[in-house]
Design an enzyme around this catalytic site. Structure first.
Site, PDB file in Angstrom:
ATOM      1  CB  CYS A  96     -62.959  58.719  57.714  1.00  0.00           C
ATOM      2  SG  CYS A  96     -63.533  58.862  56.068  1.00  0.00           S
ATOM      3  CG  ASN A  97     -58.707  55.428  57.056  1.00  0.00           C
ATOM      4  OD1 ASN A  97     -58.007  55.813  57.825  1.00  0.00           O
ATOM      5  ND2 ASN A  97     -59.364  54.074  57.691  1.00  0.00           N
TER       6      ASN A  97
END
Length: 137
Positions: A96-97
């Site tokens: 993800c981030n």
């Protein structure tokens, strides 16, 4: 009185801010999964391992690891959806981030619970991938 309340609110936010930052930090490891560095993720990518992007749609649309399959952890990641992408005994990488994103740790945890045996947790995620100069689309 109004100035006192503003001062009190400012002090409270300064005191609570570090705790909020800690609460939004992803775990370093996920039980049953292997945490990988950007370099290790790059090697897995070169080996053709499936990458699952569990970010929200707007993040995925803004840029992703080439060939990554988008299964938003909050709406699309299910055992059946994951099984359509990768066999339970095949390697799979979740990202993800980065450290402030809890989605990839949650996704890796779910995959392990579902019996996927070669789960890789790319904690550093897309920002580290891009910073390393690896390909993006």
């Amino acid at each position: 009185m109004t100035n006192f309340l503003r001062t009190l609110a400012a002090v409270a936010s300064l005191v609570l801010l570090p705790f909020a930052a800690l609460a939004a930090t992803s775990p370093e490891t996920v039980s049953g999964a292997t945490t990988v560095s950007p370099e290790e993720a790059g090697q897995l990518f070169d080996e053709g391992v499936a990458f699952i992007d569990v970010r929200k749609p707007s993040d995925f649309d803004a840029g992703r690891i080439p060939g990554a399959v988008h299964l938003d952890v909050k709406s699309a990641l299910t055992q059946d959806a994951l099984a359509e992408v990768v066999a339970s005994d095949a390697p799979v990488v979740f990202y993800c981030n980065g450290h402030s994103c809890l989605r990839s740790s949650k996704a890796a945890e779910m995959a392990v619970e579902w019996g996927f045996s070669k789960v890789y947790y790319f904690r550093d995620g897309y920002p580290a991938w891009e910073s390393a100069g690896f390909p993006i689309e």
